[in-house]
Scaffold this motif. Sequence first.
Motif, mmCIF file in Angstrom:
data_model
loop_
_atom_site.group_PDB
_atom_site.id
_atom_site.type_symbol
_atom_site.label_atom_id
_atom_site.label_comp_id
_atom_site.label_asym_id
_atom_site.label_seq_id
_atom_site.Cartn_x
_atom_site.Cartn_y
_atom_site.Cartn_z
ATOM 1 N N VAL A 95 7.159 6.224 -1.185
ATOM 2 C CA VAL A 95 5.740 5.847 -1.220
ATOM 3 C C VAL A 95 4.908 6.878 -1.975
ATOM 4 N N LEU A 96 5.529 7.854 -2.594
ATOM 5 C CA LEU A 96 4.781 8.917 -3.255
ATOM 6 C C LEU A 96 4.082 8.446 -4.529
ATOM 7 N N ARG A 97 4.609 7.394 -5.166
ATOM 8 C CA ARG A 97 4.057 6.971 -6.454
ATOM 9 C C ARG A 97 3.243 5.671 -6.350
ATOM 10 N N LEU A 98 2.877 5.283 -5.134
ATOM 11 C CA LEU A 98 2.176 4.016 -4.931
ATOM 12 C C LEU A 98 0.895 3.924 -5.743
ATOM 13 N N THR A 99 0.157 5.030 -5.853
ATOM 14 C CA THR A 99 -1.157 4.987 -6.501
ATOM 15 C C THR A 99 -1.197 5.796 -7.792
ATOM 16 N N ASP A 100 -0.030 6.089 -8.371
ATOM 17 C CA ASP A 100 -0.015 6.805 -9.648
ATOM 18 C C ASP A 100 -0.585 5.946 -10.771
ATOM 19 N N GLU A 101 -0.525 4.641 -10.608
ATOM 20 C CA GLU A 101 -1.054 3.715 -11.612
ATOM 21 C C GLU A 101 -1.491 2.441 -10.892
ATOM 22 N N GLY A 102 -2.215 1.593 -11.614
ATOM 23 C CA GLY A 102 -2.716 0.370 -11.007
ATOM 24 C C GLY A 102 -4.173 0.535 -10.595
ATOM 25 N N PRO A 103 -4.705 -0.382 -9.785
ATOM 26 C CA PRO A 103 -6.113 -0.306 -9.384
ATOM 27 C C PRO A 103 -6.407 0.951 -8.581
ATOM 28 N N ALA A 104 -7.647 1.388 -8.659
ATOM 29 C CA ALA A 104 -8.059 2.624 -7.987
ATOM 30 C C ALA A 104 -8.262 2.362 -6.499
ATOM 31 N N ILE A 105 -7.163 2.383 -5.773
ATOM 32 C CA ILE A 105 -7.187 2.185 -4.320
ATOM 33 C C ILE A 105 -6.746 3.491 -3.672
ATOM 34 N N PRO A 106 -7.479 4.026 -2.704
ATOM 35 C CA PRO A 106 -7.056 5.265 -2.044
ATOM 36 C C PRO A 106 -5.637 5.158 -1.504
ATOM 37 N N HIS A 107 -4.917 6.276 -1.547
ATOM 38 C CA HIS A 107 -3.511 6.266 -1.139
ATOM 39 C C HIS A 107 -3.348 5.747 0.285
ATOM 40 N N GLY A 108 -4.250 6.145 1.182
ATOM 41 C CA GLY A 108 -4.130 5.708 2.568
ATOM 42 C C GLY A 108 -4.249 4.203 2.726
ATOM 43 N N ARG A 109 -5.154 3.598 1.963
ATOM 44 C CA ARG A 109 -5.325 2.141 2.055
ATOM 45 C C ARG A 109 -4.113 1.428 1.464
ATOM 46 N N ALA A 110 -3.618 1.936 0.328
ATOM 47 C CA ALA A 110 -2.434 1.339 -0.282
ATOM 48 C C ALA A 110 -1.235 1.458 0.656
ATOM 49 N N LEU A 111 -1.098 2.624 1.282
ATOM 50 C CA LEU A 111 0.012 2.834 2.209
ATOM 51 C C LEU A 111 -0.097 1.893 3.398
ATOM 52 N N GLY A 112 -1.313 1.669 3.886
ATOM 53 C CA GLY A 112 -1.501 0.751 5.009
ATOM 54 C C GLY A 112 -1.042 -0.655 4.679
ATOM 55 N N ALA A 113 -1.318 -1.094 3.443
ATOM 56 C CA ALA A 113 -0.879 -2.430 3.034
ATOM 57 C C ALA A 113 0.646 -2.488 2.973
ATOM 58 N N LEU A 114 1.265 -1.427 2.463
ATOM 59 C CA LEU A 114 2.730 -1.396 2.404
ATOM 60 C C LEU A 114 3.333 -1.392 3.813
ATOM 61 N N ILE A 115 2.745 -0.598 4.707
ATOM 62 C CA ILE A 115 3.265 -0.514 6.074
ATOM 63 C C ILE A 115 3.152 -1.855 6.785
ATOM 64 N N SER A 116 2.128 -2.644 6.445
ATOM 65 C CA SER A 116 1.984 -3.957 7.081
ATOM 66 C C SER A 116 3.184 -4.842 6.781
ATOM 67 N N GLY A 117 3.838 -4.612 5.645
ATOM 68 C CA GLY A 117 5.043 -5.353 5.308
ATOM 69 C C GLY A 117 6.304 -4.666 5.805
ATOM 70 N N TYR A 118 6.291 -3.337 5.787
ATOM 71 C CA TYR A 118 7.468 -2.553 6.185
ATOM 72 C C TYR A 118 7.689 -2.611 7.695
ATOM 73 N N GLY A 119 6.588 -2.549 8.450
ATOM 74 C CA GLY A 119 6.700 -2.507 9.901
ATOM 75 C C GLY A 119 6.798 -1.080 10.416
ATOM 76 N N ASP A 120 6.927 -0.921 11.720
ATOM 77 C CA ASP A 120 7.035 0.364 12.402
ATOM 78 C C ASP A 120 5.814 1.247 12.155
ATOM 79 N N PRO A 121 4.594 0.744 12.418
ATOM 80 C CA PRO A 121 3.404 1.577 12.185
ATOM 81 C C PRO A 121 3.397 2.866 12.990
#
Length: 284
Positions: A211-237
Amino acid sequence: MALEVWRKVARSHRAFVQERDALLLWSPHVNPCGPTLVDSVWHGTQGVLTMTRVDGIDALAWWRGLESEAHGGVVEDGAWLSLLHQVGQWLRGLHALPPRPGADALALDEGLRARARAGLRATPSAGAMARALTRLTAPGERVAPAGAVAERFAALIAHLQGDVPGAPMCRGRVPCHRDLQPRNWLVDPRGHLLAVLDFEHAREDDPLVDVLRLTDEGPAIPHGRALGALISGYGDPAGWEGAAARLRWLRALHALNTGLWALRHRDASFAALALTQAEAWAAG
């Protein structure tokens, strides 16, 4: 009809083996629409991997297309967050697969400490690194004052001198992609994830490195928000919450290594990326 294939040249034997093994052992389980390895040959100084061609567009190009269609208007980030949810589901499947036989036997935390020691040894003073990265960025690039950059790198370096924080979800190495950035996500025109490509960096590692490169490119979304969206699919919050300190440590190491790579290769785009990563890390 002839099988459509494409060939990828690997300049390093390690990258060749990692991509070959991932395409054989892992990709078929998580990439039903992904490429199939047809042949792999190492020729002395380089390798050639032949694989089936797959349809789709990379996620970064897809998003830029949406921005272009908006004609300067705002593109809602809901579609991107939905894609991150799908990437999280894909990633959970990858991490659940068994490692390769004979994978790295070095304890995970000891391996991370060794990476940090190597990075710290190669790092000049925080001030020298800040000045070098600032000078290296392309003309016109938005760059913070060198003093502020130096403070960020000083804090980052000090953070890495501490031990690796533990986390229950990171007890051992799991299959990792290790370059999970949007240009490696293949999507259809509606933003549905078809496959993840480019496994040349794939190997067993800490699950958080993916998850280190989630926000290196693409829309300007804070890392925490992007990670939250990924975790919603990954599970185990709860597991992810317990890994927050460890992830912060890994983000510090990632920013440091990005900066060192930029200086070693005189790469302006990586210099700008290292400054952005350090700024995001300092912001929490």
